[in-house]
Enzyme design. Structure first.
Site, short mmCIF file in Angstrom:
data_model
loop_
_atom_site.label_atom_id
_atom_site.label_comp_id
_atom_site.label_asym_id
_atom_site.label_seq_id
_atom_site.Cartn_x
_atom_site.Cartn_y
_atom_site.Cartn_z
N ASP A 1 72.73 -2.04 -27.16
CA ASP A 1 71.76 -2.96 -26.60
C ASP A 1 72.29 -4.40 -26.65
O ASP A 1 72.85 -4.82 -27.66
CB ASP A 1 70.46 -2.84 -27.43
CG ASP A 1 69.32 -3.62 -26.83
OD1 ASP A 1 68.95 -3.34 -25.68
OD2 ASP A 1 68.79 -4.52 -27.52
N GLU B 1 75.20 -2.35 -22.63
CA GLU B 1 74.16 -2.76 -21.68
C GLU B 1 74.51 -4.16 -21.16
O GLU B 1 74.10 -5.16 -21.72
CB GLU B 1 72.78 -2.79 -22.36
CG GLU B 1 71.67 -3.17 -21.39
CD GLU B 1 70.55 -3.97 -22.01
OE1 GLU B 1 69.58 -4.26 -21.30
OE2 GLU B 1 70.64 -4.32 -23.20
N ASP C 1 64.03 -0.36 -18.32
CA ASP C 1 63.96 -1.80 -18.08
C ASP C 1 63.64 -2.16 -16.63
O ASP C 1 63.46 -3.33 -16.31
CB ASP C 1 65.29 -2.47 -18.46
CG ASP C 1 65.46 -2.62 -19.96
OD1 ASP C 1 64.45 -2.86 -20.65
OD2 ASP C 1 66.59 -2.49 -20.45
#
Length: 493
Positions: A209, A239, A322
């Site tokens: 992340d 990410e 997301d």
């Protein structure tokens, strides 16, 4: 400077991933739950829990294998104080709501027994204010032994009181997420050991992340070296929504979540159907609309950003936790979702299906994109979507060229100015697959010329794997394929 030969795990090119938001996928039978859970079928809220767990996921592996899935990417599963679990409270404990460490071990064993892979989500930039170390700082102030693990700016800390300054560094100003002081050697060591621990526990990959927010030199290089020392086939995905060249030289990540692919596909396939309010202000820019030549040019650029080994391992997706779901972005246009899914399954890199996309689960922006999977309402499933997901995944798995092949742009040529038809070839050994997509509203006649293969002299007629069988005719030293509006054709040479 790129490494001579980036080492990417061999299994990745053959994988088809499925992303699961654990709280929303499936509830296991017989797992005790707290009382205060939201109704499974009620619209999701920002703070509410539905009570999905790893037992329920394990019970659904037959369903996933029937779809053609070979690898799972789970959003965070560690004990946390949010339904999405990006607020990590204990990195060594699987959340009790998910069934705890025992449910993880049972899932891991069953996944591996079936020859599947398991990738976890690692949140190493920040933790929860409920993490033991930060709680200690809140309790003991300047006397806390964990004070150097965070960046304290002043006293007192206001972790819950919004009227005063937080006085500590937190992620994007959110007090619930204190940032780790990754400059500090002890913090770095603590996080490295978490990475190692779960690889020892048998996971096959880490999705990281916001890794671009950890700026310490050598941090991700060390992370790679340490987890790879335990399992050299660990897949590492960052990410990063934009150009990730700085991370993909072969010494940090194997891949990133390939939102540059996502946005290009939406620009080409969505056209005037794309709902601007669902895509604006995000980390990607799937606008303005592109014709076939502009799309092909953009895709060429995306494919040339990284070394070929890395490009072949990119984590390709159409939607995630997301983003809004593609069906909603495309205003419910089934033909568009089908074309985008075909591109996903035939493009270089490894495809990932966001849970529920295969049954047409709706979803706008967060939290609506995190609805519970309607297991008890199969009548609500889009069976057409499920059928073409299965078909396209099976197509990929039947043809090595779609998993390991080189990419060749066929149409439109780089000097074309208009048109909505795009075609490319994937070649591996003696197999050539041609994919032709018509994103427009008029029938297109697509000329196909492949520099490395004389199409006219290819033995036997090319086989039409998808699309109308009468679509194909020879033309000089090449072929021409007729593709109906908002449709596609796949050929095998």
């Amino acid at each position: 400077a790129y490494m001579a030969q980036p080492q990417v795990p061999a299994w990745v090119a053959d994988a088809v991933f499925y992303q699961i938001f654990p709280d929303r996928f499936a509830r296991g039978v017989g797992l005790a739950k707290p009382r205060n859970l939201e109704a499974w079928d009620a619209p999701p809220t920002v703070a509410g829990y539905k009570g999905g767990d790893l037992v329920g996921l394990r019970d659904r592996l037959d369903y996933l294998q029937d779809l053609g899935i070979t690898a799972l990417y789970l959003n965070p599963i560690f004990a946390a104080t949010a339904n999405h679990r990006y607020h990590t409270a204990d990195y060594l404990m699987v959340d009790p709501l998910l069934g705890g460490n025992a449910a993880f071990a049972a899932l891991r064993d069953e996944v591996h027994r079936r020859g599947m892979r398991l990738m976890l989500d690692g949140v190493f930039n920040h933790c929860s204010r409920g993490h033991l170390f930060f709680s200690d700082v809140l309790e003991n102030g300047p006397a806390s032994p964990w004070i150097d693990y965070f960046t304290i700016q002043d006293w007192p800390l206001h972790a819950y009181d919004e009227t005063g300054p937080a006085n500590y560094e937190c992620w994007w100003g959110l007090r619930a997420l204190p940032r780790w002081n990754t400059d500090h050697p002890a913090v770095r060591e603590y996080l490295m050991r978490i990475g190692e621990h779960w690889v020892r526990q048998g996971i096959d990959g880490w999705r990281l992340d916001v890794p671009n927010e950890i700026h310490e030199p050598g941090f991700w290089e060390e992370f790679r070296q340490r987890v790879r020392a335990i399992n050299p086939a660990t897949y590492i995905v960052g990410e990063i929504w934009s150009d990730a060249s700085a991370y993909l030289a072969g010494d940090q990540f194997d891949a990133v979540m390939n939102y540059l692919f996502t946005e290009s596909v939406i620009q080409f396939i969505g056209q005037e159907r794309t709902r601007q309010e669902l895509v604006s202000g995000m980390g990607y820019y799937p606008y303005p609309a592109l014709d076939a030549a502009a799309y092909a040019n953009k895709i060429d650029a995306v494919l040339q950003m990284y070394p070929p080994e890395i490009t072949a391992a990119q984590f390709n997706l159409l939607a995630s936790h997301d983003t809004a779901r593609l069906r909603d972005i495309f205003s419910g246009d089934e033909a568009g979702v089908r074309l985008a899914t075909l591109l996903l399954c035939t493009f270089p890199g490894t495809p990932c299906i966001y849970y529920g996309d295969e049954i047409g689960l709706p979803g706008g922006r967060d939290p609506d994109n995190r609805r519970a999977f309607p297991w008890d309402h199969p009548e609500a499933w889009n069976t057409t979507a499920r059928a073409y997901h299965r078909q396209f995944i099976a197509l990929r798995q039947a043809h090595p060229a779609l998993r390991h092949g080189t990419y060749h742009r066929l149409s439109p040529s780089s000097d074309a100015t208009t048109g909505m038809a795009y075609a490319f070839a994937r070649q591996h050994a003696d197999e050539t697959i041609i994919v032709a997509i018509n994103a427009g509203t008029a029938t297109e006649h697509v000329p196909l010329r492949l520099p490395t293969v004389s199409l006219a002299s290819a033995e036997g007629a090319p086989q039409v794997l998808l699309g109308p069988a009468e679509a194909l005719r020879r033309q000089g030293d090449g072929l021409e394929v007729t593709v109906p509006p908002r449709d596609a054709c796949v050929l095998l040479l």
